[in-house]
Design a protein around this motif. Sequence first.
Motif, short mmCIF file in Angstrom:
data_model
loop_
_atom_site.label_atom_id
_atom_site.label_comp_id
_atom_site.label_asym_id
_atom_site.label_seq_id
_atom_site.Cartn_x
_atom_site.Cartn_y
_atom_site.Cartn_z
N LYS A 171 17.71 0.52 -12.27
CA LYS A 171 18.58 -0.32 -11.44
C LYS A 171 18.12 -0.38 -9.98
O LYS A 171 18.69 -1.12 -9.19
N ALA A 172 17.12 0.41 -9.64
CA ALA A 172 16.68 0.49 -8.24
C ALA A 172 16.03 -0.81 -7.79
O ALA A 172 15.29 -1.45 -8.54
N THR A 173 16.28 -1.19 -6.55
CA THR A 173 15.65 -2.38 -5.99
C THR A 173 14.19 -2.09 -5.68
O THR A 173 13.77 -0.92 -5.58
N ARG A 174 13.44 -3.15 -5.49
CA ARG A 174 12.03 -2.99 -5.17
C ARG A 174 11.85 -2.24 -3.85
O ARG A 174 10.95 -1.40 -3.72
N ASN A 175 12.69 -2.53 -2.87
CA ASN A 175 12.58 -1.86 -1.57
C ASN A 175 12.86 -0.36 -1.69
O ASN A 175 12.18 0.46 -1.06
N LEU A 176 13.85 -0.01 -2.50
CA LEU A 176 14.14 1.41 -2.69
C LEU A 176 12.99 2.09 -3.41
O LEU A 176 12.61 3.22 -3.05
N LEU A 177 12.43 1.42 -4.41
CA LEU A 177 11.26 1.98 -5.10
C LEU A 177 10.11 2.22 -4.13
O LEU A 177 9.43 3.24 -4.20
N LEU A 178 9.90 1.28 -3.23
CA LEU A 178 8.82 1.40 -2.25
C LEU A 178 9.04 2.61 -1.35
O LEU A 178 8.12 3.39 -1.08
N ILE A 179 10.27 2.80 -0.89
CA ILE A 179 10.60 3.95 -0.03
C ILE A 179 10.38 5.26 -0.77
O ILE A 179 9.77 6.21 -0.25
N THR A 181 8.44 5.78 -3.31
CA THR A 181 7.01 5.96 -3.57
C THR A 181 6.30 6.50 -2.33
O THR A 181 5.44 7.38 -2.43
N ILE A 182 6.67 5.99 -1.16
CA ILE A 182 6.06 6.47 0.09
C ILE A 182 6.41 7.94 0.33
O ILE A 182 5.55 8.74 0.73
N LEU A 183 7.66 8.31 0.07
CA LEU A 183 8.06 9.71 0.24
C LEU A 183 7.29 10.61 -0.73
O LEU A 183 6.84 11.70 -0.35
N SER A 215 6.21 12.23 -9.68
CA SER A 215 7.06 11.38 -8.84
C SER A 215 6.25 10.23 -8.26
O SER A 215 6.65 9.06 -8.38
N TYR A 216 5.13 10.55 -7.63
CA TYR A 216 4.37 9.46 -7.02
C TYR A 216 3.81 8.50 -8.06
O TYR A 216 4.01 7.28 -7.98
N SER A 217 3.10 9.03 -9.04
CA SER A 217 2.37 8.16 -9.95
C SER A 217 3.30 7.32 -10.82
O SER A 217 3.05 6.13 -11.05
N ILE A 258 -8.64 15.76 0.48
CA ILE A 258 -8.56 14.36 0.93
C ILE A 258 -8.91 13.41 -0.22
O ILE A 258 -8.19 12.44 -0.48
N THR A 259 -10.03 13.68 -0.89
CA THR A 259 -10.51 12.74 -1.90
C THR A 259 -9.58 12.65 -3.11
O THR A 259 -9.36 11.55 -3.65
N GLU A 260 -9.04 13.78 -3.54
CA GLU A 260 -8.15 13.75 -4.71
C GLU A 260 -6.87 12.96 -4.44
O GLU A 260 -6.48 12.11 -5.26
N PRO A 261 -6.17 13.19 -3.31
CA PRO A 261 -5.02 12.34 -3.01
C PRO A 261 -5.37 10.86 -2.90
O PRO A 261 -4.58 10.00 -3.31
N LEU A 262 -6.55 10.54 -2.35
CA LEU A 262 -6.94 9.14 -2.24
C LEU A 262 -7.09 8.50 -3.62
O LEU A 262 -6.69 7.35 -3.83
N VAL A 263 -7.66 9.24 -4.55
CA VAL A 263 -7.81 8.73 -5.91
C VAL A 263 -6.44 8.47 -6.52
O VAL A 263 -6.19 7.42 -7.14
N VAL A 264 -5.53 9.44 -6.37
CA VAL A 264 -4.20 9.32 -6.97
C VAL A 264 -3.37 8.25 -6.27
O VAL A 264 -2.69 7.45 -6.94
N LEU A 265 -3.42 8.21 -4.96
CA LEU A 265 -2.55 7.30 -4.20
C LEU A 265 -3.01 5.86 -4.23
O LEU A 265 -2.19 4.94 -4.23
N ILE A 266 -4.32 5.64 -4.27
CA ILE A 266 -4.84 4.27 -4.13
C ILE A 266 -5.66 3.83 -5.33
O ILE A 266 -5.44 2.75 -5.90
#
Length: 360
Positions: A171-179, A181-183, A215-217, A258-266
Amino acid sequence: MNAKTLSPDILKTKEHFHILDGLRGVAAVAIVIFHFMEVVFIPSKNFIGHGFLAVDFFFCLSGFVIGYAYDDRIGKMGILTFLKTRLIRLHPLVVMGSVLGLLAFLFDPFGLHNEVYSAGRMALIFLSSVLLIPFPVVSERYFNLFSLNAPAWSLFWEYVANMVYALALYKATRNLLLILTILAAGAICYIGYSSGNLLGGWSGETFWHGAARISYSFLAGLLIFRSKWIIKSNLGFVGLSILLLLAFLMPDSQWNWITEPLVVLIYFPLLICLGAGAKLQEGVKKLCIFSGNISYPLYMTHYMVLWLFADYYTTYKPDATQLFFIISAGTMLLVGFAYLVMVIYDIPVRRYLMNKLKKG
């Protein structure tokens, strides 16, 4: 809505993204090879030393697929029915992996571990594995959350994500999902910085690392689907498989944090976007279907052999040539075994349980 009012269309499986299915199989084989190799080599000498990141790819793909499969019908089927369908899809192999793990623990010919565990203790360890209740008590298994089947730690968090999706995220809005995901991305960066890598989540000591990884992925995959971030390309299954493998073959370095978070995040979310929009060549369609079908059975049944292999390696110290043939043959045999488990056990059990659900 109760089971008696469910229409067949509500429970019907949707058309698959075949290339994404195929990539899941590639990731599953990669993590099997990684698990073999980590027994033998320290990370800096392991050619597939970042194979564990396949779990984060699974999580991201899961978020995308859950959104695609259920966003438009979970309201009609109801939360309870959704959870039952997920349980039917996932849990038969949780049980099988626990049984195989118990057999390997009790009858390991290269290193017996059960002599210090009472029947009651073993029953408790087995029950916790079957019910996916974290119980990191076996020192010989490095205090894995699930001592009989180590990969089950990610299934524990997959279940948590599915429950959160059913209760709130659908039921979450796209904006809430974005927030959110950033957290969650912030949590990934913190773990990478504080631990030096993203390898945690499987042990009692790193339990909450798993929460950050799922949570992030999962959120990122769901956000990709909701936002329709699908990139059309002609990369195809082979091209995207190569790109996915590059993440696992990435060299170990002091910059892992650094490299592992970059792979996962982007990088992984980008591959999901590309995989969802890639053109499927007819010649590899059957390969993608097979790869996707075999991925989960392979993931949930392979670790029995890994424990045996670890004790064999410690006892006999095979040379490099022997290891090459053992690992190569072992991986192929595990794929074949996973296929048999899928055909003989998993599909029939799921079909039976799904028919029971449809009939109410």
